[in-house]
Enzyme design. Structure first.
Site, PDB file in Angstrom:
ATOM      1  N   ALA A 215       7.614 -26.899   7.569  1.00 27.70           N
ATOM      2  CA  ALA A 215       7.440 -27.957   6.580  1.00 27.70           C
ATOM      3  C   ALA A 215       8.362 -29.106   6.968  1.00 27.70           C
ATOM      4  O   ALA A 215       9.336 -28.910   7.701  1.00 27.70           O
ATOM      5  CB  ALA A 215       7.795 -27.426   5.200  1.00 27.70           C
TER       6      ALA A 215
ATOM      7  N   GLY B  24       6.956 -23.133   7.696  1.00 26.45           N
ATOM      8  CA  GLY B  24       5.591 -23.409   7.253  1.00 26.45           C
ATOM      9  C   GLY B  24       4.566 -23.284   8.370  1.00 26.45           C
ATOM     10  O   GLY B  24       3.393 -22.994   8.108  1.00 26.45           O
TER      11      GLY B  24
ATOM     12  N   GLU C   5       3.746 -19.728   8.498  1.00 23.57           N
ATOM     13  CA  GLU C   5       2.980 -19.425   7.282  1.00 23.57           C
ATOM     14  C   GLU C   5       1.544 -19.943   7.384  1.00 23.57           C
ATOM     15  O   GLU C   5       0.599 -19.276   6.947  1.00 23.57           O
ATOM     16  CB  GLU C   5       3.695 -20.037   6.066  1.00 23.57           C
ATOM     17  CG  GLU C   5       5.052 -19.382   5.835  1.00 23.57           C
ATOM     18  CD  GLU C   5       5.885 -20.098   4.791  1.00 23.57           C
ATOM     19  OE1 GLU C   5       6.218 -21.289   5.003  1.00 23.57           O
ATOM     20  OE2 GLU C   5       6.197 -19.490   3.766  1.00 23.57           O
TER      21      GLU C   5
ATOM     22  N   GLU D 108      13.927 -20.668   7.399  1.00 22.61           N
ATOM     23  CA  GLU D 108      14.287 -21.443   6.214  1.00 22.61           C
ATOM     24  C   GLU D 108      15.713 -21.187   5.736  1.00 22.61           C
ATOM     25  O   GLU D 108      16.399 -22.090   5.262  1.00 22.61           O
ATOM     26  CB  GLU D 108      13.322 -21.137   5.062  1.00 22.61           C
ATOM     27  CG  GLU D 108      11.930 -21.728   5.225  1.00 22.61           C
ATOM     28  CD  GLU D 108      10.956 -20.814   5.945  1.00 22.61           C
ATOM     29  OE1 GLU D 108      11.395 -19.826   6.587  1.00 22.61           O
ATOM     30  OE2 GLU D 108       9.742 -21.084   5.870  1.00 22.61           O
TER      31      GLU D 108
HETATM   32  C1  HXC Z   1      10.906 -32.595  10.116  1.00 20.38           C
HETATM   33  C2  HXC Z   1      11.101 -32.054  12.326  1.00 20.38           C
HETATM   34  C3  HXC Z   1      10.925 -30.690  12.038  1.00 20.38           C
HETATM   35  C4  HXC Z   1      10.710 -30.327  10.675  1.00 20.38           C
HETATM   36  C5  HXC Z   1      11.203 -30.892  14.159  1.00 20.38           C
HETATM   37  N1  HXC Z   1      11.272 -32.139  13.648  1.00 20.38           N
HETATM   38  N2  HXC Z   1      10.986 -29.989  13.194  1.00 20.38           N
HETATM   39  N3  HXC Z   1      11.093 -32.988  11.366  1.00 20.38           N
HETATM   40  N4  HXC Z   1      10.707 -31.316   9.757  1.00 20.38           N
HETATM   41  N5  HXC Z   1      10.505 -29.050  10.311  1.00 20.38           N
HETATM   42  C6  HXC Z   1      11.496 -33.389  14.364  1.00 20.38           C
HETATM   43  C7  HXC Z   1      12.942 -33.517  14.802  1.00 20.38           C
HETATM   44  O1  HXC Z   1      13.716 -34.022  13.743  1.00 20.38           O
HETATM   45  C8  HXC Z   1      12.807 -34.506  15.925  1.00 20.38           C
HETATM   46  O2  HXC Z   1      12.635 -35.792  15.398  1.00 20.38           O
HETATM   47  C9  HXC Z   1      11.502 -34.122  16.571  1.00 20.38           C
HETATM   48  O3  HXC Z   1      10.766 -33.384  15.584  1.00 20.38           O
HETATM   49  C10 HXC Z   1      11.666 -33.222  17.783  1.00 20.38           C
HETATM   50  O4  HXC Z   1      12.467 -32.097  17.427  1.00 20.38           O
HETATM   51  P1  HXC Z   1      13.805 -31.690  18.186  1.00 20.38           P
HETATM   52  O5  HXC Z   1      14.629 -30.902  17.254  1.00 20.38           O
HETATM   53  O6  HXC Z   1      14.444 -32.881  18.818  1.00 20.38           O
HETATM   54  O7  HXC Z   1      13.204 -30.749  19.347  1.00 20.38           O
HETATM   55  P2  HXC Z   1      13.918 -29.508  20.040  1.00 20.38           P
HETATM   56  O8  HXC Z   1      15.353 -29.827  20.348  1.00 20.38           O
HETATM   57  O9  HXC Z   1      13.010 -29.126  21.155  1.00 20.38           O
HETATM   58  O10 HXC Z   1      13.930 -28.338  18.955  1.00 20.38           O
HETATM   59  C11 HXC Z   1      12.700 -27.812  18.453  1.00 20.38           C
HETATM   60  C12 HXC Z   1      12.968 -26.962  17.214  1.00 20.38           C
HETATM   61  C13 HXC Z   1      13.738 -27.785  16.169  1.00 20.38           C
HETATM   62  C14 HXC Z   1      13.776 -25.694  17.588  1.00 20.38           C
HETATM   63  C15 HXC Z   1      11.606 -26.498  16.666  1.00 20.38           C
HETATM   64  O11 HXC Z   1      13.064 -29.034  15.975  1.00 20.38           O
HETATM   65  C16 HXC Z   1      13.860 -27.129  14.836  1.00 20.38           C
HETATM   66  O12 HXC Z   1      14.664 -26.214  14.639  1.00 20.38           O
HETATM   67  N6  HXC Z   1      13.078 -27.588  13.834  1.00 20.38           N
HETATM   68  C17 HXC Z   1      13.149 -27.113  12.473  1.00 20.38           C
HETATM   69  C18 HXC Z   1      12.554 -25.726  12.379  1.00 20.38           C
HETATM   70  C19 HXC Z   1      12.642 -25.220  10.932  1.00 20.38           C
HETATM   71  O13 HXC Z   1      13.724 -25.031  10.380  1.00 20.38           O
HETATM   72  N7  HXC Z   1      11.483 -25.041  10.299  1.00 20.38           N
HETATM   73  C20 HXC Z   1      11.441 -24.576   8.921  1.00 20.38           C
HETATM   74  C21 HXC Z   1      11.339 -25.777   8.027  1.00 20.38           C
HETATM   75  S1  HXC Z   1      11.453 -25.333   6.334  1.00 20.38           S
HETATM   76  P3  HXC Z   1      13.646 -37.000  15.793  1.00 20.38           P
HETATM   77  O14 HXC Z   1      13.112 -38.149  14.987  1.00 20.38           O
HETATM   78  O15 HXC Z   1      15.003 -36.558  15.429  1.00 20.38           O
HETATM   79  O16 HXC Z   1      13.445 -37.156  17.284  1.00 20.38           O
HETATM   80  C22 HXC Z   1       9.985 -24.679   5.966  1.00 20.38           C
HETATM   81  C23 HXC Z   1       9.996 -24.000   4.643  1.00 20.38           C
HETATM   82  C24 HXC Z   1       8.917 -24.260   3.734  1.00 20.38           C
HETATM   83  O17 HXC Z   1       9.020 -24.705   6.666  1.00 20.38           O
HETATM   84  C25 HXC Z   1       9.232 -23.758   2.385  1.00 20.38           C
HETATM   85  C26 HXC Z   1      10.509 -24.273   1.820  1.00 20.38           C
HETATM   86  C27 HXC Z   1      10.361 -24.946   0.503  1.00 20.38           C
END
Ligand code: HXC
Length: 257
Positions: free
Chosen positions: A65, A108, A111, A131
């Site tokens: 998400a 997400g 999911e 998360e």
């Molecule tokens: C918003 C995101 C994002 C996300 C990546 N990006 N994941 N933006 N929401 N979930 C954006 C980054 O900010 C970045 O933008 C660009 O995408 C590229 O990501 P990087 O981090 O620079 O890439 P990398 O170093 O290769 O790492 C990849 C990654 C990492 C390991 C997947 O991006 C990451 O950990 N993402 C979050 C994963 C996560 O926690 N997902 C769960 C979300 S919560 P910029 O502009 O900075 O370049 C969820 C819960 C739902 O889903 C229910 C809760 C209510």
């Protein structure tokens, strides 16, 4: 319709929906949710669509998400807008769906993949529910569907530590049906979809309904439900055609009726 964050194309009786927010690794913001839900609902109503494939990019199916969108929200914002509830409609589709996962399927994204009926993984796939590292928990069914798919041991560890699993572990644990080389993922997913779409649509819908019921009910109720549907397929033209084709030693020509 016309969409900004997804791309939808038709290939025969298969529809291919590609998530397209490369700048955010396909993070699932509200626009993506609304577009995926609207597009799939429209495809679901189309009798010429027999299977829907959902995929992302080689690097990311979806990295979760959208964290930046959720960050400022309060409990009341989330509650009153019933944040993410619309994703449930993906699970209500009657047309079979295939998730083709390459790269990150986190939060997400994992999911969303689990909301699909068939889950194919590239050897590059990474699944997780990270998360907890953000101070939240899964919100699109992850704690429930992951637990049903892989069991308590792995689901609990993944949800409590955020540990991700690779494609091999995901297949071994029963999360995905198959792992294929990344450069063959899309072709393989489309081939699976074409196979499904070549079956009788109403019978495929009933098969999907029957398997899906296993997640919702007791064994005895599920078996009774299956038996009712099994009897019902004898009301279709396609049952007559399928069995006649077998006896005649020819391929069936299903009419989806
Ligand atoms: C918003 C995101 C994002 C996300 C990546 N990006 N994941 N933006 N929401 N979930 C954006 C980054 O900010 C970045 O933008 C660009 O995408 C590229 O990501 P990087 O981090 O620079 O890439 P990398 O170093 O290769 O790492 C990849 C990654 C990492 C390991 C997947 O991006 C990451 O950990 N993402 C979050 C994963 C996560 O926690 N997902 C769960 C979300 S919560 P910029 O502009 O900075 O370049 C969820 C819960 C739902 O889903 C229910 C809760 C209510």
């Amino acid at each position: 319709g016309s969409y900004e964050t997804i791309h939808v194309e038709r290939k025969g009786r298969t529809a291919l929906l590609t998530l397209n927010r490369p700048e955010a690794l396909n993070a699932l913001n509200l626009q993506v949710m609304n577009e995926v839900v609207a597009a799939t609902a429209e495809l679901d109503r189309d009798p010429d669509v027999g299977c829907i494939v959902i995929t992302g990019s080689p690097r990311a199916f979806a990295a979760g998400a959208d964290i930046k969108e959720m960050r400022p929200r309060s409990y009341m914002d989330m509650y009153l807008s019933d944040w993410f509830a619309a994703w449930d409609r993906l699970g209500d589709l009657r047309t079979p769906t295939v998730a083709a996962v390459s790269g990150y399927a986190l939060g997400g994204g994992c999911e969303l993949a689990m909301l699909c009926d068939i889950l194919l993984a590239a050897d590059t796939a990474v699944f997780g529910q990270p998360e907890i590292k953000l101070g939240v928990i899964p919100g699109i069914g992850g704690s429930q569907r992951l637990t049903r798919a892989v069991g308590k041991a792995k689901a609990m560890e993944m949800c409590l530590t955020g540990r991700t699993i690779d494609a091999v572990e995901a297949e071994w644990a029963g999360l995905v049906s198959r792992v294929v080389p990344a450069d063959e993922l899309l072709a393989e997913a489309l081939a699976v979809a074409e196979t499904v779409a070549g079956m009788s649509l109403p019978v495929a819908m009933m098969a999907k309904e029957a398997v899906s019921r296993a997640f919702e009910t007791t064994l005895a109720e599920g078996v009774r439900f299956e038996r009712r549907l099994f009897h019902a397929v004898f009301a279709t033209e396609d049952q007559k055609e399928g069995m006649a084709a077998f006896v005649d030693k020819r391929p069936p020509g299903f009419t989806h009726s």
